[in-house]
Motif scaffolding. Structure first.
Motif, PDB file in Angstrom:
ATOM      1  N   ASN A  91      66.140  36.894  91.274  1.00 40.34           N
ATOM      2  CA  ASN A  91      65.468  36.825  92.325  1.00 40.34           C
ATOM      3  C   ASN A  91      66.069  35.478  92.937  1.00 40.34           C
ATOM      4  OD1 ASN A  91      63.175  36.695  91.380  1.00 40.34           O
ATOM      5  ND2 ASN A  91      61.775  38.107  91.917  1.00 40.34           N
ATOM      6  N   HIS A  92      66.556  34.668  92.347  1.00 39.02           N
ATOM      7  CA  HIS A  92      66.237  33.218  92.854  1.00 39.02           C
ATOM      8  C   HIS A  92      67.273  33.278  94.556  1.00 39.02           C
ATOM      9  CE1 HIS A  92      66.065  31.187  88.907  1.00 39.02           C
ATOM     10  NE2 HIS A  92      64.649  32.144  88.968  1.00 39.02           N
ATOM     11  N   SER A  93      66.908  32.631  95.388  1.00 42.11           N
ATOM     12  CA  SER A  93      67.928  32.657  96.991  1.00 42.11           C
ATOM     13  C   SER A  93      69.146  31.861  96.012  1.00 42.11           C
ATOM     14  CB  SER A  93      67.392  31.638  97.831  1.00 42.11           C
ATOM     15  OG  SER A  93      67.290  30.526  97.579  1.00 42.11           O
ATOM     16  N   LYS A  94      69.322  30.825  95.215  1.00 39.17           N
ATOM     17  CA  LYS A  94      70.875  30.748  94.958  1.00 39.17           C
ATOM     18  C   LYS A  94      70.525  30.422  93.263  1.00 39.17           C
ATOM     19  CE  LYS A  94      69.839  26.265  96.726  1.00 39.17           C
ATOM     20  NZ  LYS A  94      70.490  25.046  97.214  1.00 39.17           N
ATOM     21  N   TYR A  95      71.833  30.125  93.093  1.00 35.72           N
ATOM     22  CA  TYR A  95      72.403  29.686  91.487  1.00 35.72           C
ATOM     23  C   TYR A  95      73.408  28.747  91.197  1.00 35.72           C
ATOM     24  CZ  TYR A  95      69.475  33.923  90.342  1.00 35.72           C
ATOM     25  OH  TYR A  95      68.340  34.712  90.395  1.00 35.72           O
ATOM     26  N   CYS A  96      72.656  27.806  90.583  1.00 35.57           N
ATOM     27  CA  CYS A  96      73.606  26.168  90.689  1.00 35.57           C
ATOM     28  C   CYS A  96      73.835  25.740  89.025  1.00 35.57           C
ATOM     29  CB  CYS A  96      73.039  25.895  91.246  1.00 35.57           C
ATOM     30  SG  CYS A  96      72.374  25.855  93.663  1.00 35.57           S
ATOM     31  N   TYR A  97      75.156  25.596  89.637  1.00 31.47           N
ATOM     32  CA  TYR A  97      76.395  25.105  88.326  1.00 31.47           C
ATOM     33  C   TYR A  97      76.256  23.361  88.851  1.00 31.47           C
ATOM     34  CZ  TYR A  97      77.420  29.088  85.991  1.00 31.47           C
ATOM     35  OH  TYR A  97      77.838  30.078  84.954  1.00 31.47           O
ATOM     36  N   VAL A  98      75.134  22.248  88.378  1.00 33.97           N
ATOM     37  CA  VAL A  98      75.123  21.280  88.060  1.00 33.97           C
ATOM     38  C   VAL A  98      76.370  19.907  87.749  1.00 33.97           C
ATOM     39  CG1 VAL A  98      73.573  19.375  88.778  1.00 33.97           C
ATOM     40  CG2 VAL A  98      73.457  21.899  89.303  1.00 33.97           C
ATOM     41  N   PHE A  99      77.590  19.464  88.170  1.00 33.27           N
ATOM     42  CA  PHE A  99      77.987  18.501  87.492  1.00 33.27           C
ATOM     43  C   PHE A  99      77.482  16.091  87.937  1.00 33.27           C
ATOM     44  CE2 PHE A  99      81.568  21.443  89.050  1.00 33.27           C
ATOM     45  CZ  PHE A  99      81.932  22.169  87.444  1.00 33.27           C
ATOM     46  N   THR A 100      76.640  16.026  86.904  1.00 34.64           N
ATOM     47  CA  THR A 100      76.114  14.794  86.938  1.00 34.64           C
ATOM     48  C   THR A 100      76.950  14.184  86.999  1.00 34.64           C
ATOM     49  OG1 THR A 100      75.310  15.003  84.894  1.00 34.64           O
ATOM     50  CG2 THR A 100      73.984  16.661  86.262  1.00 34.64           C
ATOM     51  N   SER A 101      76.580  12.725  85.795  1.00 35.17           N
ATOM     52  CA  SER A 101      77.255  11.452  86.299  1.00 35.17           C
ATOM     53  C   SER A 101      77.568  11.575  84.819  1.00 35.17           C
ATOM     54  CB  SER A 101      75.867  10.503  86.189  1.00 35.17           C
ATOM     55  OG  SER A 101      75.341  11.030  85.918  1.00 35.17           O
ATOM     56  N   GLU A 102      77.165  12.620  83.619  1.00 35.73           N
ATOM     57  CA  GLU A 102      77.284  12.957  82.415  1.00 35.73           C
ATOM     58  C   GLU A 102      78.878  13.336  82.641  1.00 35.73           C
ATOM     59  OE1 GLU A 102      75.786  16.109  79.501  1.00 35.73           O
ATOM     60  OE2 GLU A 102      74.194  14.723  80.510  1.00 35.73           O
ATOM     61  N   HIS A 103      79.429  14.334  83.498  1.00 40.60           N
ATOM     62  CA  HIS A 103      80.020  14.390  83.801  1.00 40.60           C
ATOM     63  C   HIS A 103      81.219  13.782  84.644  1.00 40.60           C
ATOM     64  CE1 HIS A 103      77.925  17.797  83.338  1.00 40.60           C
ATOM     65  NE2 HIS A 103      78.701  18.439  83.022  1.00 40.60           N
ATOM     66  N   GLY A 104      80.962  12.235  84.941  1.00 42.83           N
ATOM     67  CA  GLY A 104      82.082  11.843  85.362  1.00 42.83           C
ATOM     68  C   GLY A 104      81.590  11.590  87.413  1.00 42.83           C
ATOM     69  N   VAL A 105      80.612  12.304  87.686  1.00 39.93           N
ATOM     70  CA  VAL A 105      80.617  12.575  89.477  1.00 39.93           C
ATOM     71  C   VAL A 105      80.130  11.421  89.505  1.00 39.93           C
ATOM     72  CG1 VAL A 105      79.651  13.595  90.932  1.00 39.93           C
ATOM     73  CG2 VAL A 105      80.604  14.471  88.979  1.00 39.93           C
ATOM     74  N   GLN A 106      80.613  10.455  90.329  1.00 39.97           N
ATOM     75  CA  GLN A 106      79.898   9.159  91.330  1.00 39.97           C
ATOM     76  C   GLN A 106      79.900   9.390  92.423  1.00 39.97           C
ATOM     77  OE1 GLN A 106      82.579   6.764  89.477  1.00 39.97           O
ATOM     78  NE2 GLN A 106      81.330   5.030  88.188  1.00 39.97           N
TER      79      GLN A 106
END
Ligand SMILES: *[C@@H]1O[C@H](CO)[C@@H](O)[C@H](O)[C@H]1NC(C)=O
Ligand SMILES: *[C@@H]1O[C@H](CO)[C@@H](O)[C@H](O)[C@H]1NC(C)=O
Ligand SMILES: *[C@@H]1O[C@H](CO)[C@@H](O)[C@H](O)[C@H]1NC(C)=O
Length: 232
Positions: A91-106
């Motif tokens: 029942n969460h309002s959303k479910y998020c996959y998070v790409f971070t700096s670990e995945h190279g996101v800048q």
């Protein structure tokens, strides 16, 4: 083309059209590629040499949903991320996959995000309208698309692609949950590909669209051997 009209009138993005050319990156050069097999159980390389990791490497998200094996589309070669789904009955309002700096996101760099959806003949839960699953996709907190998938799915998966400039050193891709009145959302795979800032349309996005994302509305085959050829 309904979707295009809707987007042209919405807050996102002017225009579109991503031909195959920008998507066909060399498989050998996987630097910065992250390919997530939602509901998967192990790392593997697919027939194209793309390395997939299960979503259990993406933090808590995998514990917030259930995994299920599905028969993959007929054109795929085992192993494929389309043989499992992750769905979120909670029942969460959303479910998020998070790409971070670990995945190279800048922050301010450009990325292609592609989400794929293949439940095969049916989803393992009841939907509001029989044989139809509807739920929303978000990037950060903005609506990316309203998924409306008829079941059984035929031939190949549904997918959505978007080119975005990261607004911080992370990118959140979220599925809106059932508690908000949609169906239980599911996903098969999610990939992140860095885009070269020299690409014309990336430059255009930075200079002319107020850094708003570009949606891939349609794909034109400029020479892949068949319509079933998987684009990397
Ligand atoms: C699977 O891939 C992830 C990400 O590259 C890595 O951190 C992990 O060690 C790998 N796991 C195994 C069992 O090889
Ligand atoms: C969500 O579900 C959990 C466990 O089923 C329950 O404890 C909680 O009260 C629910 N929250 C809401 C807002 O419905
Ligand atoms: C989903 O698509 C069907 C068929 O095109 C349409 O009748 C229905 O209204 C759509 N549902 C939503 C929630 O957009």
């Amino acid at each position: 083309m309904m979707d295009v009209k809707r987007y042209l009138s919405s807050q996102w993005i002017p225009i579109i059209l991503c031909g195959l050319s920008v998507c066909c990156m060399q498989t050998e050069a996987q630097a910065g590629f992250t390919s997530i097999d939602c509901g998967g159980t192990a790392n593997y390389s697919d027939v194209n040499g793309i390395s997939w990791i299960p979503d259990s490497y993406m933090g808590a998200i995998s514990s917030e949903g259930d995994a299920k094996y599905v028969d993959p589309p007929p054109y795929t070669t085992d192993p494929t991320p389309l043989s499992t789904i992750r769905y979120f009955p909670g029942n969460h309002s959303k479910y998020c996959y998070v790409f971070t700096s670990e995945h190279g996101v800048q922050k301010d760099s450009a990325y292609l995000v592609r989400a794929s959806f293949w439940a095969g003949s049916a989803v393992p839960y009841t939907t509001q309208v029989p044989n139809r699953v509807t739920f929303d996709l978000l990037i950060y907190t903005d609506l990316w698309d309203e998924m409306n998938i008829s079941l059984p799915q035929i031939d190949r998966e549904d997918f959505r692609e978007i080119d975005i400039l990261a607004i911080r050193d992370s990118i959140e891709v979220c599925l809106v949950g059932k508690s908000t009145g949609t169906d239980i959302p599911f996903i098969s795979s999610l990939v992140l590909r860095p885009l070269d800032s020299d690409l014309k349309y990336v430059d255009h996005m930075v200079q002319w669209t107020g850094k708003r994302p570009l949606l891939s509305a349609y794909r034109i085959n400029y020479g892949a051997p068949s319509a079933q050829t998987y684009i990397r």
